[in-house]
Scaffold this active site. Structure first.
Site, PDB file in Angstrom:
ATOM      1  N   HIS A  43       7.952   5.573   9.698  1.00 40.55           N
ATOM      2  CA  HIS A  43       7.232   5.963   9.051  1.00 40.55           C
ATOM      3  C   HIS A  43       6.572   6.778   9.450  1.00 40.55           C
ATOM      4  O   HIS A  43       5.775   6.636   9.176  1.00 40.55           O
ATOM      5  CB  HIS A  43       6.151   4.468   8.483  1.00 40.55           C
ATOM      6  CG  HIS A  43       5.811   4.397   7.514  1.00 40.55           C
ATOM      7  ND1 HIS A  43       5.943   4.641   6.356  1.00 40.55           N
ATOM      8  CD2 HIS A  43       5.517   2.739   7.327  1.00 40.55           C
ATOM      9  CE1 HIS A  43       5.093   3.712   5.584  1.00 40.55           C
ATOM     10  NE2 HIS A  43       5.330   2.875   6.167  1.00 40.55           N
ATOM     11  N   LYS A  95      25.886  -5.835  -8.815  1.00 37.07           N
ATOM     12  CA  LYS A  95      26.120  -5.530  -9.884  1.00 37.07           C
ATOM     13  C   LYS A  95      27.520  -5.129  -8.594  1.00 37.07           C
ATOM     14  O   LYS A  95      29.504  -4.505  -8.729  1.00 37.07           O
ATOM     15  CB  LYS A  95      27.293  -5.123 -11.247  1.00 37.07           C
ATOM     16  CG  LYS A  95      26.069  -5.506 -12.089  1.00 37.07           C
ATOM     17  CD  LYS A  95      26.366  -5.294 -13.098  1.00 37.07           C
ATOM     18  CE  LYS A  95      24.803  -4.470 -13.661  1.00 37.07           C
ATOM     19  NZ  LYS A  95      25.447  -2.598 -14.818  1.00 37.07           N
ATOM     20  N   ARG A 147       0.956  -1.698   0.067  1.00 37.21           N
ATOM     21  CA  ARG A 147      -0.082  -0.214  -0.386  1.00 37.21           C
ATOM     22  C   ARG A 147       1.315   1.228  -0.041  1.00 37.21           C
ATOM     23  O   ARG A 147       0.542   1.924  -0.547  1.00 37.21           O
ATOM     24  CB  ARG A 147      -0.732   0.022   1.107  1.00 37.21           C
ATOM     25  CG  ARG A 147      -0.420   0.254   2.207  1.00 37.21           C
ATOM     26  CD  ARG A 147      -1.300  -0.275   3.181  1.00 37.21           C
ATOM     27  NE  ARG A 147      -0.871  -2.125   3.141  1.00 37.21           N
ATOM     28  CZ  ARG A 147      -1.615  -3.311   3.008  1.00 37.21           C
ATOM     29  NH1 ARG A 147      -3.104  -2.914   2.324  1.00 37.21           N
ATOM     30  NH2 ARG A 147      -1.262  -4.516   2.491  1.00 37.21           N
ATOM     31  N   THR A 148       2.064   1.414   0.824  1.00 38.51           N
ATOM     32  CA  THR A 148       2.802   2.665   0.533  1.00 38.51           C
ATOM     33  C   THR A 148       3.688   2.649  -0.566  1.00 38.51           C
ATOM     34  O   THR A 148       3.300   4.065  -1.066  1.00 38.51           O
ATOM     35  CB  THR A 148       4.055   2.439   1.499  1.00 38.51           C
ATOM     36  OG1 THR A 148       3.591   1.564   2.428  1.00 38.51           O
ATOM     37  CG2 THR A 148       4.351   3.269   1.723  1.00 38.51           C
ATOM     38  N   ARG A 155      11.915   2.912   0.264  1.00 34.08           N
ATOM     39  CA  ARG A 155      12.323   2.202   1.944  1.00 34.08           C
ATOM     40  C   ARG A 155      12.986   0.990   1.701  1.00 34.08           C
ATOM     41  O   ARG A 155      13.559   1.262   0.736  1.00 34.08           O
ATOM     42  CB  ARG A 155      10.728   1.830   1.685  1.00 34.08           C
ATOM     43  CG  ARG A 155      10.875   0.661   2.140  1.00 34.08           C
ATOM     44  CD  ARG A 155       8.875  -0.137   2.603  1.00 34.08           C
ATOM     45  NE  ARG A 155       8.032   0.753   3.330  1.00 34.08           N
ATOM     46  CZ  ARG A 155       6.902  -0.048   3.969  1.00 34.08           C
ATOM     47  NH1 ARG A 155       6.628  -0.663   2.840  1.00 34.08           N
ATOM     48  NH2 ARG A 155       5.731   0.931   4.109  1.00 34.08           N
TER      49      ARG A 155
HETATM   50  N1   CP Z   1       1.535   0.205   6.303  1.00 31.99           N
HETATM   51  C1   CP Z   1       2.329  -0.382   5.412  1.00 31.99           C
HETATM   52  O1   CP Z   1       3.498   0.506   5.680  1.00 31.99           O
HETATM   53  O2   CP Z   1       1.956  -1.200   4.318  1.00 31.99           O
HETATM   54  P1   CP Z   1       2.762  -2.026   3.127  1.00 31.99           P
HETATM   55  O3   CP Z   1       4.576  -2.684   3.903  1.00 31.99           O
HETATM   56  O4   CP Z   1       2.097  -2.714   2.803  1.00 31.99           O
HETATM   57  O5   CP Z   1       3.481  -0.663   2.529  1.00 31.99           O
END
Ligand code: CP
Length: 358
Positions: free
Chosen positions: A174, A120, A91-92, A141
């Site tokens: 986050h 590499k 979702r993120t 991420r």
């Molecule tokens: N809540 C959240 O970060 O979901 P994802 O890991 O699916 O991005």
């Protein structure tokens, strides 16, 4: 040889920077009074939060029509973004991708270093620098602690810096999840978050969403946080210290039912066993911290049930039809608040006639 020496000095400089208190670091990621790199929940004050909530509300309303969508997608159609997600995400990733598309931003992505030049031997630092050759924004991420912060720090030393948004950094933070969580509280309680009791349940030790949300709650008055977890997964001391310093009331308990019955918002989280070193999660009875249909009878009539998702057994699908279940709306809110954040970073919010109401 010279390059190795240079890298060593850079590493030393970053380590020095990393050890500074957060208040000293924030200006480095701010430009002309605004968040430029979005890395920590502590970068947001109440005024900015509520301004972003109103931008998000406006964007979601105006894009219901074709004309409105055409307007939104003209706002940043001169920009390109890189989504560098080398930790799993549904979702993120998708909400950022679609937020970019709503605003007209063209996107590229790397989701697996086994098919990038990191395979590499290219360093992640050089990868970031490479992305900045092609795009105007990096959304990332990453599993390595502090690497998102390091990327933004490195970028700001170059002649071609681009903003970086933290879409989940190791166990640290986050911040945009916390942003969508606050936006969900704001919409669910008609803008009245002050005075609310928030229960956070589960693996609080290793969950980055509950850390960022705890920091963000500082912006509201008379908040009480109830941390409900097995003793093995209690909230870390650095966050508790922050709450004490900011005079935010909190209590810690292992009693799930008593804790959730007092809350206005119940924030469930899954066990974070991807961070296990020796399979330690298997020794913890997590089932005691599961929300099932029977718990609907013991929570407040107007409480809301939240979850950053993905879920496992800790939140029964039988709860989904209850009007207090807010998690599907919560994940959708993520796309709108992330779109709002991007307009804010690129300063095109001034082109939107922003609504005043929650
Ligand atoms: N809540 C959240 O970060 O979901 P994802 O890991 O699916 O991005």
């Amino acid at each position: 040889m010279e390059r190795t020496l240079e890298m060593t000095n850079i590493e030393k400089d970053f380590d020095k920077f990393l050890s500074k208190p957060i208040e000293e670091k924030i200006p480095y990621f701010t430009k002309e009074g605004r968040i430029y790199d979005c890395l920590f929940a502590q970068q947001f004050n109440r005024e900015t939060l509520e301004y972003l909530f109103r931008i998000a509300n406006t964007l979601r309303r105006i894009t219901k029509t074709k004309e409105g969508m055409e307007f939104a997608s003209s706002l940043l159609n001169h920009k390109r973004a890189m989504l560098y997600f080398v930790q799993p995400s549904t979702r993120t990733f998708l909400s950022f991708l679609n937020a970019c598309h709503i605003l007209g931003i063209k996107t590229s992505e790397i989701r697996d270093t086994s098919i990038s030049s990191e395979y590499k031997g290219e360093s992640p630092e050089d990868s970031i620098r490479t992305f900045s050759s092609y795009v105007d924004l990096i959304i990332m991420r990453h599993p390595t602690p502090n690497f998102v912060e390091k990327s933004a720090w490195l970028m700001n030393r170059t002649k071609r810096p681009v903003p970086i948004i933290n879409a989940g950094s190791s166990k640290d933070q986050h911040p945009t999840q916390a942003l969508l969580d606050m936006y969900t509280l704001y919409r669910s309680f008609n803008g009245e978050i002050d005075g609310k009791t928030i229960a956070m349940v589960g693996d609080l030790k290793r969950g980055r969403t509950v850390r960022s949300l705890s920091y963000l709650l500082k912006n509201y008055k008379n908040i009480k946080i109830i941390y409900i977890s097995p003793k093995e997964f209690r909230m870390e001391e650095d966050v508790l210290k922050f709450l004490r310093e900011n005079k935010i009331e909190y209590l810690e308990t292992e009693n799930f039912e008593e804790g959730i019955s007092q809350a206005d918002a119940i924030y469930m989280t899954r066990i974070q066993d991807e961070h296990d070193k020796n399979g330690e999660s298997k020794n913890v009875d997590y089932y005691k911290y599961s929300f099932t249909k029977k718990h609907l009878n013991i929570i407040k009539k107007n409480a809301i049930i939240m979850h950053p998702l993905p879920r496992r057994q800790e939140l029964s699908v039988e709860v989904d039809d209850d009007p207090r279940a807010m998690y599907w709306r919560q994940e959708r809110n993520g796309m709108w608040i992330r779109a709002a954040l991007i307009t804010y970073i690129f300063r095109v919010d001034s082109k939107i006639h922003i609504e005043l109401n929650p």
